[in-house]
Design a protein around this motif. Structure first.
Motif: not given
Length: 308
Positions: A41-42, A45-46, A48-49, A54, A63
């Motif tokens: 998950h991390r 998310h990373s 996406e950053q 998105q 997801l």
């Protein structure tokens, strides 16, 4: 030049993205990569950053990848595959191989030395796939320098800065004649008494061919060679059929049963072969070659190893 790729984007995170796209959920991706679902998950998310857009939408507890995630995943497959290929090529260039080993060998060594070496390397590295490439001394040295083979069991070449060699055994060169020839029963022979004899020979480039040339240089005459062949077993067939005599290394004694007799040369002919393992010095730290070298050093001290 400033990089256009964020530090948040790494090859490992792209691998995690691919695992998630294939597995469909966090647990499946985590199980495939042997990490935790939280780590998956991390990483997502990373990414996406790092991309600034998105990549996933929350649907229930899952997801769901967006069209942007599909595009990134497609690019990731190509990038990860290309980098894996690049790393493998880099390791090969630096002298490190992976899960296979190509060993070159003289034909004459397949009767004893090669099986011993193959068994030894299989005991040390059972997961290692081995491939045998047969040829002449000159041909195998060329393949070695071209990285077409990893190592070669050959007559040890003259010292060269790029080649490392581990001697295995010494082998004398003998006069070979049909078992029922006029030479039968002799305990030794002087080639000077064979000036009118017909001979058969290996082609140029073979270690035994070099010994053949050297012996007749000492004898002081040019032998009558009726045929040249490209492997030692064909040569022995010609001898057993009475086509001609030749010179053979002692390791071939008994290969053709009682059809070919090997007779020692007199002391006037100090023609010997040093058989050993040769490989590129730049690859001396390759784990596979280290294992192969250890096997050869063990066989060098094995009783009877000098018999080839």
């Amino acid at each position: 030049m400033r990089s256009q790729i964020s530090d948040e984007i790494t090859f490992r995170k792209l691998e995690i993205l691919l695992a998630y796209m294939e597995g469909g959920n966090l647990n499946a991706a985590a199980g495939k990569l042997d990490i935790s679902a939280v780590s998956v998950h991390r990483a997502l998310h990373s990414l996406e950053q790092g991309t600034g857009c998105q990549l996933f939408e929350l649907k229930g507890r899952n997801l769901a990848p967006t069209a942007a995630a599909q595009v990134l995943a497609e690019a990731s497959r190509e990038v990860v595959a290309l980098m894996a290929e690049g790393i493998a090529a880099t390791r090969r260039a630096a002298g490190y191989s992976a899960d296979s080993l190509k060993i070159g060998s003289l034909y004459s060594l397949t009767t004893s030395a090669v099986p011993d070496v193959i068994v030894g390397i299989k005991l040390r590295k059972p997961e290692l796939a081995t491939e045998l490439v047969l040829g002449s001394n000159a041909d195998l040295l060329h393949k070695l320098r071209q990285n077409a083979i990893d190592a070669a069991l050959i007559a040890v070449p003259a010292p060269e800065p790029d080649i490392e060699s581990i001697p295995l055994f010494e082998d004398d060169v003998f006069f070979a004649a049909p078992a029922n020839s006029r030479y039968a029963g002799l305990t030794e022979i002087d080639l000077r008494t064979c000036a009118r004899e017909k001979f058969v020979s290996l082609s140029e480039g073979f270690a035994t061919y070099q010994g053949f040339q050297e012996a007749f240089r000492i004898a002081g005459f040019e032998p009558i060679v009726t045929m040249r062949v490209a492997d030692i077993f064909s040569l022995m067939n010609l001898v057993s059929a009475g086509i001609g005599c030749t010179l053979l290394p002692g390791r071939m004694r008994g290969v053709f049963g009682d059809k070919v007799q090997l007779i020692p040369l007199t002391r006037d002919y100090p023609v010997r072969q040093t058989i050993g393992l040769s490989f590129l010095r730049v690859r001396e730290r390759d784990p596979n070659l280290l294992a192969l070298a250890a096997v050869c050093r063990m066989l060098r001290h094995k009783p009877g190893a000098s018999a080839g």
